[in-house]
Design a protein around this motif. Structure first.
Motif, PDB file in Angstrom:
ATOM      1  N   ALA A 338      26.840  40.710  94.928  1.00  0.00           N
ATOM      2  CA  ALA A 338      27.459  40.375  93.637  1.00  0.00           C
ATOM      3  C   ALA A 338      27.786  38.885  93.548  1.00  0.00           C
ATOM      4  N   GLU A 339      28.294  38.300  94.642  1.00  0.00           N
ATOM      5  CA  GLU A 339      28.605  36.867  94.649  1.00  0.00           C
ATOM      6  C   GLU A 339      27.333  36.034  94.497  1.00  0.00           C
ATOM      7  N   CYS A 340      26.266  36.450  95.171  1.00  0.00           N
ATOM      8  CA  CYS A 340      24.999  35.719  95.064  1.00  0.00           C
ATOM      9  C   CYS A 340      24.463  35.759  93.634  1.00  0.00           C
ATOM     10  N   ILE A 341      24.615  36.916  92.982  1.00  0.00           N
ATOM     11  CA  ILE A 341      24.163  37.042  91.598  1.00  0.00           C
ATOM     12  C   ILE A 341      25.011  36.162  90.673  1.00  0.00           C
ATOM     13  N   SER A 342      26.327  36.248  90.818  1.00  0.00           N
ATOM     14  CA  SER A 342      27.222  35.508  89.915  1.00  0.00           C
ATOM     15  C   SER A 342      27.124  34.002  90.123  1.00  0.00           C
ATOM     16  N   GLN A 343      26.773  33.555  91.348  1.00  0.00           N
ATOM     17  CA  GLN A 343      26.660  32.121  91.629  1.00  0.00           C
ATOM     18  C   GLN A 343      25.212  31.636  91.598  1.00  0.00           C
ATOM     19  N   ASN A 344      24.299  32.532  91.182  1.00  0.00           N
ATOM     20  CA  ASN A 344      22.887  32.189  91.060  1.00  0.00           C
ATOM     21  C   ASN A 344      22.307  31.657  92.372  1.00  0.00           C
ATOM     22  N   MET A 345      22.605  32.376  93.457  1.00  0.00           N
ATOM     23  CA  MET A 345      22.087  32.005  94.786  1.00  0.00           C
ATOM     24  C   MET A 345      21.256  33.158  95.340  1.00  0.00           C
ATOM     25  N   LYS A 346      20.251  33.559  94.588  1.00  0.00           N
ATOM     26  CA  LYS A 346      19.471  34.742  94.939  1.00  0.00           C
ATOM     27  C   LYS A 346      18.649  34.559  96.208  1.00  0.00           C
ATOM     28  N   GLN A 347      18.425  33.313  96.608  1.00  0.00           N
ATOM     29  CA  GLN A 347      17.665  33.084  97.833  1.00  0.00           C
ATOM     30  C   GLN A 347      18.413  33.560  99.070  1.00  0.00           C
ATOM     31  N   LYS A 348      19.740  33.727  98.959  1.00  0.00           N
ATOM     32  CA  LYS A 348      20.548  34.189 100.092  1.00  0.00           C
ATOM     33  C   LYS A 348      20.949  35.655  99.967  1.00  0.00           C
ATOM     34  N   MET A 349      20.459  36.311  98.948  1.00  0.00           N
ATOM     35  CA  MET A 349      20.921  37.658  98.638  1.00  0.00           C
ATOM     36  C   MET A 349      20.593  38.673  99.729  1.00  0.00           C
ATOM     37  N   ASN A 350      19.491  38.460 100.429  1.00  0.00           N
ATOM     38  CA  ASN A 350      19.043  39.437 101.433  1.00  0.00           C
ATOM     39  C   ASN A 350      19.751  39.299 102.776  1.00  0.00           C
ATOM     40  N   GLN A 351      20.777  38.487 102.850  1.00  0.00           N
ATOM     41  CA  GLN A 351      21.487  38.277 104.113  1.00  0.00           C
ATOM     42  C   GLN A 351      22.606  39.305 104.306  1.00  0.00           C
ATOM     43  N   TYR A 352      22.495  40.459 103.664  1.00  0.00           N
ATOM     44  CA  TYR A 352      23.438  41.537 103.910  1.00  0.00           C
ATOM     45  C   TYR A 352      23.017  42.304 105.164  1.00  0.00           C
ATOM     46  N   ILE A 353      23.879  43.191 105.642  1.00  0.00           N
ATOM     47  CA  ILE A 353      23.607  43.945 106.874  1.00  0.00           C
ATOM     48  C   ILE A 353      23.341  45.403 106.505  1.00  0.00           C
ATOM     49  N   PRO A 354      22.090  45.850 106.559  1.00  0.00           N
ATOM     50  CA  PRO A 354      21.764  47.241 106.184  1.00  0.00           C
ATOM     51  C   PRO A 354      22.443  48.229 107.135  1.00  0.00           C
ATOM     52  N   ILE A 355      22.755  49.403 106.605  1.00  0.00           N
ATOM     53  CA  ILE A 355      23.510  50.384 107.401  1.00  0.00           C
ATOM     54  C   ILE A 355      22.600  51.516 107.870  1.00  0.00           C
ATOM     55  N   PHE A 356      21.934  52.189 106.924  1.00  0.00           N
ATOM     56  CA  PHE A 356      20.995  53.253 107.301  1.00  0.00           C
ATOM     57  C   PHE A 356      19.617  52.945 106.739  1.00  0.00           C
TER      58      PHE A 356
END
Length: 356
Positions: A338-356
């Motif tokens: 959500a922060e990446c979307i609101s700050q228009n930083m989509k290049q960093k959006m995939n840096q989340y940690i998947p769970i399953f």
């Protein structure tokens, strides 16, 4: 606390008598954790309104219904946390001993953060009602109702803190004068050390699969805190090496040899050298220094792995702890996207940690 009495949970043939129903509910909750496909869809959203629409097709449903536009990331985090708290309370309210005590132990970690927040706010003469609003809902306690009489740290200690479930930790580690004079992070780590050691001993008392799963999880948490205390203390003049070592929990893969070496470390390079001999932590620094991935991210990834593995087991309470921590990571992931979307930083959006 230290001394435990009462029942232990059942084993292979008797566990389900008291706890099977709640474990089944919990595993049902776990089915609602966001999948990789859900994350892919979230990452394709152009704005937070699109995220709101996607959530409707997930376990979150219409949890943002009624929220005025534009939606803020803080609102998403607050509502997602509220959903987690409702699920926790649903389990806790139906639990019997010893699961009820185990669930209480989970909440103590959040109580410590709330207590530290109250101490900090009181020292800075902040409005008490404002502080309560910022407290984590999983760490609320009954004596918060008496906060209206608090005007200074002495009032907080004598009228509130000694009536919380954390009282044995507070009275065993801190005095009223310490709250005024001691660095707030030292207070936090002193309380957390006592809490982790007590929780670890309680899981050993329960035995069985609970001890097996929770030992690995709590040992990792102890090691993470020891490493972070060491790194954060570099340059801190008020914390001597001896005092630093006293804050390390007396458990973990690093304890006692590794923590003894950490207590003498002078810089990050020495910490890296100490961890080289521990296969679990060897790559944390190579991944986390001068890289897109931070040391904290490496800790979160390993925590997710341990909590995910807890669901491969049965007839123990590890899954109840693991579920809360996995949901917390999910909330961090959602807020990050959500922060990446609101700050228009989509290049960093995939840096989340998947769970399953």
């Amino acid at each position: 606390m230290g001394l435990f009495g009462g029942r232990k949970h059942g084993g292979l043939f008797t566990f389900n008598k008291d706890d099977g129903y709640l474990e089944a509910i919990l595993r049902g909750f776990k089915k609602g954790i966001l999948s990789r496909a859900d994350y892919n869809n979230l990452c394709q959203c152009d704005n937070l309104e699109d995220m709101k629409m996607h959530f409707i097709s997930t376990d979150y449903g219409d949890f943002l219904a009624g929220e005025p536009s534009p939606i803020h990331t803080t609102t998403i985090a607050e509502k997602a946390t509220g959903k987690l708290v409702n699920e926790f309370n649903h389990i806790r309210n139906q639990a019997v001993e010893p699961l009820s005590t185990f669930m209480d132990f989970i909440s103590y970690g959040y109580m410590i953060d709330n207590v530290v927040l109250l101490i900090t706010g009181t020292l800075h003469e902040r409005d008490i009602s404002e502080l309560v609003d910022k407290c984590h809902p999983l760490g609320l306690f009954k004596s918060m109702a008496t906060l209206s009489v608090v005007h200074n740290v002495a009032d907080l200690y004598n009228n509130v803190l000694i009536d919380t479930p954390l009282a044995p930790y507070i009275q065993g580690c801190l005095s009223e004068e310490d709250l005024d004079e001691m660095n707030i992070e030292i207070i936090r780590n002193t309380l957390y050390k006592a809490y982790l050691e007590d929780f670890y001993n309680y899981c050993k008392y329960l035995g069985g699969q609970t001890e097996l799963i929770m030992s690995d999880i709590l040992k990792f948490e102890a090691d993470r805190r020891s490493i972070n205390i060491t790194i954060n203390s570099f340059g801190a003049t008020e914390l001597s090496k001896d005092d630093r070592e006293k804050l390390y929990p007396s458990l973990g893969l690093l304890y006692p040899e590794g923590t003894s070496k950490l207590g003498k470390a002078e810089d990050v390079d020495q910490v890296r050298g100490i961890l080289e001999v521990y296969s679990t932590y060897r790559n944390f620094f190579s991944d986390g220094v001068n890289n897109e991935k931070s040391l904290e991210d490496s800790f979160f990834e390993h925590e997710v792995h341990l909590n995910r593995m807890a669901f491969e087991d049965q007839y123990g309470y590890g899954v109840f702890y693991a579920y809360i921590k996995l949901r917390e990571q999910e909330i961090r992931n959602i807020v990050w996207i959500a922060e990446c979307i609101s700050q228009n930083m989509k290049q960093k959006m995939n840096q989340y940690i998947p769970i399953f």
